[in-house]
Write a protein that holds these residues in place. Sequence first.
Motif, PDB file in Angstrom:
ATOM      1  N   PRO A 116       0.805  -1.226   0.000  1.00  0.00           N
ATOM      2  CA  PRO A 116       0.000   0.000   0.000  1.00  0.00           C
ATOM      3  C   PRO A 116       0.838   1.276   0.000  1.00  0.00           C
ATOM      4  O   PRO A 116       0.306   2.355  -0.278  1.00  0.00           O
ATOM      5  N   ASP A 117       2.127   1.147   0.270  1.00  0.00           N
ATOM      6  CA  ASP A 117       3.020   2.311   0.246  1.00  0.00           C
ATOM      7  C   ASP A 117       4.037   2.195  -0.885  1.00  0.00           C
ATOM      8  O   ASP A 117       5.139   2.752  -0.802  1.00  0.00           O
ATOM      9  N   ALA A 118       3.690   1.507  -1.959  1.00  0.00           N
ATOM     10  CA  ALA A 118       4.614   1.252  -3.061  1.00  0.00           C
ATOM     11  C   ALA A 118       5.173   2.539  -3.646  1.00  0.00           C
ATOM     12  O   ALA A 118       4.441   3.505  -3.860  1.00  0.00           O
ATOM     13  N   ASP A 119       6.473   2.514  -3.905  1.00  0.00           N
ATOM     14  CA  ASP A 119       7.114   3.648  -4.573  1.00  0.00           C
ATOM     15  C   ASP A 119       7.142   3.377  -6.085  1.00  0.00           C
ATOM     16  O   ASP A 119       6.710   2.320  -6.552  1.00  0.00           O
ATOM     17  N   ASP A 120       7.657   4.336  -6.846  1.00  0.00           N
ATOM     18  CA  ASP A 120       7.673   4.213  -8.301  1.00  0.00           C
ATOM     19  C   ASP A 120       8.411   2.959  -8.767  1.00  0.00           C
ATOM     20  O   ASP A 120       7.967   2.286  -9.697  1.00  0.00           O
ATOM     21  N   GLN A 121       9.529   2.650  -8.126  1.00  0.00           N
ATOM     22  CA  GLN A 121      10.309   1.473  -8.519  1.00  0.00           C
ATOM     23  C   GLN A 121       9.523   0.183  -8.290  1.00  0.00           C
ATOM     24  O   GLN A 121       9.523  -0.708  -9.141  1.00  0.00           O
ATOM     25  N   THR A 122       8.848   0.085  -7.167  1.00  0.00           N
ATOM     26  CA  THR A 122       8.046  -1.108  -6.877  1.00  0.00           C
ATOM     27  C   THR A 122       6.928  -1.252  -7.902  1.00  0.00           C
ATOM     28  O   THR A 122       6.670  -2.352  -8.402  1.00  0.00           O
ATOM     29  N   ILE A 123       6.273  -0.154  -8.224  1.00  0.00           N
ATOM     30  CA  ILE A 123       5.203  -0.184  -9.222  1.00  0.00           C
ATOM     31  C   ILE A 123       5.756  -0.670 -10.559  1.00  0.00           C
ATOM     32  O   ILE A 123       5.184  -1.559 -11.200  1.00  0.00           O
ATOM     33  N   LYS A 124       6.855  -0.118 -11.002  1.00  0.00           N
ATOM     34  CA  LYS A 124       7.458  -0.521 -12.276  1.00  0.00           C
ATOM     35  C   LYS A 124       7.843  -2.002 -12.266  1.00  0.00           C
ATOM     36  O   LYS A 124       7.633  -2.706 -13.252  1.00  0.00           O
ATOM     37  N   GLU A 125       8.389  -2.476 -11.159  1.00  0.00           N
ATOM     38  CA  GLU A 125       8.756  -3.890 -11.058  1.00  0.00           C
ATOM     39  C   GLU A 125       7.529  -4.782 -11.196  1.00  0.00           C
ATOM     40  O   GLU A 125       7.563  -5.789 -11.905  1.00  0.00           O
ATOM     41  N   TRP A 126       6.455  -4.427 -10.493  1.00  0.00           N
ATOM     42  CA  TRP A 126       5.242  -5.236 -10.575  1.00  0.00           C
ATOM     43  C   TRP A 126       4.649  -5.189 -11.975  1.00  0.00           C
ATOM     44  O   TRP A 126       4.188  -6.212 -12.486  1.00  0.00           O
ATOM     45  N   LEU A 127       4.631  -4.025 -12.593  1.00  0.00           N
ATOM     46  CA  LEU A 127       4.047  -3.917 -13.928  1.00  0.00           C
ATOM     47  C   LEU A 127       4.877  -4.648 -14.977  1.00  0.00           C
ATOM     48  O   LEU A 127       4.350  -5.018 -16.031  1.00  0.00           O
ATOM     49  N   SER A 128       6.145  -4.875 -14.698  1.00  0.00           N
ATOM     50  CA  SER A 128       7.002  -5.535 -15.688  1.00  0.00           C
ATOM     51  C   SER A 128       6.623  -6.999 -15.922  1.00  0.00           C
ATOM     52  O   SER A 128       7.076  -7.602 -16.890  1.00  0.00           O
ATOM     53  N   SER A 129       5.789  -7.553 -15.069  1.00  0.00           N
ATOM     54  CA  SER A 129       5.387  -8.950 -15.256  1.00  0.00           C
ATOM     55  C   SER A 129       4.254  -9.102 -16.262  1.00  0.00           C
ATOM     56  O   SER A 129       3.883 -10.223 -16.610  1.00  0.00           O
ATOM     57  N   ASN A 130       3.697  -7.996 -16.710  1.00  0.00           N
ATOM     58  CA  ASN A 130       2.625  -8.018 -17.698  1.00  0.00           C
ATOM     59  C   ASN A 130       3.045  -7.195 -18.910  1.00  0.00           C
ATOM     60  O   ASN A 130       3.797  -6.231 -18.779  1.00  0.00           O
ATOM     61  N   ILE A 131       2.524  -7.573 -20.066  1.00  0.00           N
ATOM     62  CA  ILE A 131       2.855  -6.865 -21.304  1.00  0.00           C
ATOM     63  C   ILE A 131       1.590  -6.264 -21.908  1.00  0.00           C
ATOM     64  O   ILE A 131       0.566  -6.933 -22.030  1.00  0.00           O
ATOM     65  N   CYS A 132       1.714  -4.996 -22.295  1.00  0.00           N
ATOM     66  CA  CYS A 132       0.672  -4.326 -23.074  1.00  0.00           C
ATOM     67  C   CYS A 132       1.341  -3.818 -24.344  1.00  0.00           C
ATOM     68  O   CYS A 132       2.352  -3.122 -24.280  1.00  0.00           O
ATOM     69  N   ARG A 133       0.760  -4.146 -25.465  1.00  0.00           N
ATOM     70  CA  ARG A 133       1.330  -3.711 -26.730  1.00  0.00           C
ATOM     71  C   ARG A 133       0.698  -2.414 -27.231  1.00  0.00           C
ATOM     72  O   ARG A 133       1.118  -1.874 -28.245  1.00  0.00           O
ATOM     73  N   CYS A 134      -0.285  -1.900 -26.500  1.00  0.00           N
ATOM     74  CA  CYS A 134      -1.007  -0.717 -26.971  1.00  0.00           C
ATOM     75  C   CYS A 134      -0.671   0.571 -26.222  1.00  0.00           C
ATOM     76  O   CYS A 134      -0.726   1.643 -26.808  1.00  0.00           O
ATOM     77  N   THR A 135      -0.408   0.468 -24.924  1.00  0.00           N
ATOM     78  CA  THR A 135      -0.215   1.686 -24.126  1.00  0.00           C
ATOM     79  C   THR A 135       1.249   1.903 -23.794  1.00  0.00           C
ATOM     80  O   THR A 135       2.090   1.039 -24.015  1.00  0.00           O
ATOM     81  N   SER A 136       1.519   3.037 -23.213  1.00  0.00           N
ATOM     82  CA  SER A 136       2.884   3.358 -22.793  1.00  0.00           C
ATOM     83  C   SER A 136       3.123   2.990 -21.336  1.00  0.00           C
ATOM     84  O   SER A 136       4.193   3.269 -20.811  1.00  0.00           O
ATOM     85  N   TYR A 137       2.149   2.404 -20.682  1.00  0.00           N
ATOM     86  CA  TYR A 137       2.193   2.042 -19.264  1.00  0.00           C
ATOM     87  C   TYR A 137       2.004   3.253 -18.349  1.00  0.00           C
ATOM     88  O   TYR A 137       1.738   3.081 -17.178  1.00  0.00           O
ATOM     89  N   ALA A 138       2.146   4.455 -18.864  1.00  0.00           N
ATOM     90  CA  ALA A 138       2.009   5.647 -18.021  1.00  0.00           C
ATOM     91  C   ALA A 138       0.622   5.715 -17.401  1.00  0.00           C
ATOM     92  O   ALA A 138       0.484   6.026 -16.209  1.00  0.00           O
ATOM     93  N   GLU A 139      -0.402   5.419 -18.174  1.00  0.00           N
ATOM     94  CA  GLU A 139      -1.772   5.467 -17.664  1.00  0.00           C
ATOM     95  C   GLU A 139      -2.010   4.392 -16.612  1.00  0.00           C
ATOM     96  O   GLU A 139      -2.733   4.605 -15.642  1.00  0.00           O
ATOM     97  N   ILE A 140      -1.409   3.225 -16.814  1.00  0.00           N
ATOM     98  CA  ILE A 140      -1.551   2.139 -15.842  1.00  0.00           C
ATOM     99  C   ILE A 140      -0.861   2.532 -14.536  1.00  0.00           C
ATOM    100  O   ILE A 140      -1.418   2.339 -13.450  1.00  0.00           O
ATOM    101  N   GLU A 141       0.325   3.114 -14.634  1.00  0.00           N
ATOM    102  CA  GLU A 141       1.030   3.586 -13.441  1.00  0.00           C
ATOM    103  C   GLU A 141       0.199   4.640 -12.710  1.00  0.00           C
ATOM    104  O   GLU A 141       0.111   4.620 -11.476  1.00  0.00           O
ATOM    105  N   GLU A 142      -0.410   5.548 -13.453  1.00  0.00           N
ATOM    106  CA  GLU A 142      -1.244   6.583 -12.838  1.00  0.00           C
ATOM    107  C   GLU A 142      -2.461   5.975 -12.141  1.00  0.00           C
ATOM    108  O   GLU A 142      -2.865   6.443 -11.071  1.00  0.00           O
ATOM    109  N   ALA A 143      -3.032   4.954 -12.729  1.00  0.00           N
ATOM    110  CA  ALA A 143      -4.176   4.274 -12.104  1.00  0.00           C
ATOM    111  C   ALA A 143      -3.762   3.681 -10.760  1.00  0.00           C
ATOM    112  O   ALA A 143      -4.459   3.846  -9.752  1.00  0.00           O
ATOM    113  N   VAL A 144      -2.623   3.008 -10.732  1.00  0.00           N
ATOM    114  CA  VAL A 144      -2.131   2.407  -9.489  1.00  0.00           C
ATOM    115  C   VAL A 144      -1.865   3.500  -8.459  1.00  0.00           C
ATOM    116  O   VAL A 144      -2.296   3.402  -7.302  1.00  0.00           O
ATOM    117  N   LYS A 145      -1.166   4.549  -8.871  1.00  0.00           N
ATOM    118  CA  LYS A 145      -0.825   5.632  -7.941  1.00  0.00           C
ATOM    119  C   LYS A 145      -2.069   6.291  -7.381  1.00  0.00           C
ATOM    120  O   LYS A 145      -2.109   6.662  -6.203  1.00  0.00           O
TER     121      LYS A 145
END
Length: 151
Positions: A116-145
């Motif tokens: 619940p206190d994830a920093d940017d690096q933790t978020i990026k690490e977790w998101l790296s386990s999934n692939i999206c071919r359409c987005t830049s991941y920025a929107e997904i990171e913003e959703a999590v934040k």
Amino acid sequence: MKSFTISLTINGEEKMVPVMASDTLLFVIRHHLGLTGAKPSCLNGDCGACTVHIDGRPMKSCLMLAVEAAGKKVTTIEGLQGTPIQQAFIEKFAFQCGYCTPGFIMNCQALVEKHPDADDQTIKEWLSSNICRCTSYAEIEEAVKSVLKKK
């Protein structure tokens, strides 16, 4: 190959399901239980489109045999009802074609629960386990934040 019946707890409900020893959890969820939110894509664990929760932890269901899920609590995207991360994906436009979205939501749900206190690096690490071919991941990171800020 012979089939046999196992008991699976899916989204809080116990189901008796016929399986063969070689059936993946993804196959059983989709073809025997009709829950099509977990998507087949790479089928080798690289993309994360098939992510479900096993006892609260994200797992790529294409890599797990259905028999391994017996006795465990399995949650699919259909089992997440009205979670803040789902709403955040909508509000932040964190999807385009949508094929990978259920897997990302399942992974992000586990992230906000476990960190619940994830920093940017933790978020990026977790998101790296999934692939999206359409987005830049920025929107997904913003959703999590946005969900983490509300906790």
